[in-house]
Design an enzyme around this catalytic site. Sequence first.
Site, short mmCIF file in Angstrom:
data_model
loop_
_atom_site.label_atom_id
_atom_site.label_comp_id
_atom_site.label_asym_id
_atom_site.label_seq_id
_atom_site.Cartn_x
_atom_site.Cartn_y
_atom_site.Cartn_z
N ASP A 18 0.87 -1.16 0.00
CA ASP A 18 0.00 0.00 0.00
C ASP A 18 0.92 1.22 0.00
OD1 ASP A 18 -2.31 1.62 0.34
OD2 ASP A 18 -1.93 1.69 2.49
N ASP A 20 0.02 4.98 1.20
CA ASP A 20 -0.09 5.95 2.29
C ASP A 20 -0.02 5.27 3.65
OD1 ASP A 20 -0.54 8.28 0.58
OD2 ASP A 20 -2.40 7.24 0.04
#
Length: 455
Positions: A18, A20
């Site tokens: 991922d 953020d």
Amino acid sequence: IGSSGTFSLQDCDVIGFDLDHTLCRYDLKETSRLIYESFAQYLVEHKGYDKDLLNLTPTAWDFCFKGLVVDLEEGYLVKLAEDGTVLRATHGTRDLSQEEIIKHYGPKREWKHFNSLNSTFTRSAKYYFYDNYFDLPGALLCARVVDVLNKRGCEVTPDFWKDMVAAIDHNYNTSAFREDSGWYFPRVKRDPGRFLQPCSASVRRWLRGLKENGKILLLITSSHSDYCRLVCDHILGKDFEDVFDVIITNALKPGFFSLIPQQRPFRTLVNDVEDSEGLPGLEKPGWYSQGNWPHLHDLLKKMTGRVEPRVVYFGDSMRSDMFPAFSFGKWETVMIVEEMEGEGVARANPAPSQPAEKKSKFEDQAMKTPSAASQQWGSYFVDVQRDEGGEERLRLTWCSHCIHTYSTMAIPSIEAIADLPLDYKFPRFSPDKPSTTGYYPRPPDTLLKREENQS
């Protein structure tokens, strides 16, 4: 992946991330304040809410705590034990006493929607689970909206949540970055260094080392391509596309993992605009938008030459990353748990402090970082439950239980493992091992204390 009881990146074919709060670390104080202000400004300017919502003291941030569930019907916020028992609760920001909790939730303190949330993590019109830092400031704002309604003598109804959703959409919708609309994206675009922390040299070396050892690298983010590009430029450099074999933006997790391919096909991008025609499948590596796990799985089978590619995925959200990747993708999962750093785990390669002229009044006045333990809510991992007789016992929180159930292991940041050899064997979470097993480099303080008490 790895021998029984351990996990090794050496044994993986594919390593996914991922973006953020996983690959990219944010200054949580600066970002949380910006997110809160972005949502609150919308409520005040577009929905006519009290301007007092814009006034926050540094001490108010103690309320901001990951893992809370807000009851959208009545305005209660609850912290849950692993079996759904209500450990702590507030109405707005006001603490409920033990007597009030028992009066509202019964002698067993049962939260009625727990089975639905615990088994599926799906969104509901009745509750909302705050499990990532991009929407977490909304928990504080929700509570303060309830306070305002109580102060006016107004009934708390689910209508306030419709306004919250509108505030989120106004600031985060896929065109907001391009149109420079809302309050969040314009501020980050003007001064990314205030909010984003570049990857350390050790993380950059680690990523290059993974590629050199033949690993396929994925980036899967629900952020739109234009915001992803800004973030990656800042944290990895202009050549960030060379790091990843496949980049997927606007992935709309967790639906990326759980929905059938026909509902959300992959799309190509031209100048950050999605092609209107969906792709029937993925033929080659590249940068794509939206998409679904089955088509990605087919591509990975071609790229690795394996019927079942061995994939590990790093993420920070239980709902969007860990639960769906584990349950639907059958991937190994590594959860980034920044709360470990608030409980005795030293931060690897700490970010340099902001220069004095960039520091805000909030930092000068000791605003709590949202990943730290809260005076009002306690520890993210463990809490005290008091029974009717006044006896106390330490309980795992529901968030802790989920980490142990849906994650292979948990780390405070990617920096924490970047200097380790690729064949390092990490202990993995297991139902037949203590709850402290699976955290690297060490378990949080409260979990250690609970284990000591039990032994």
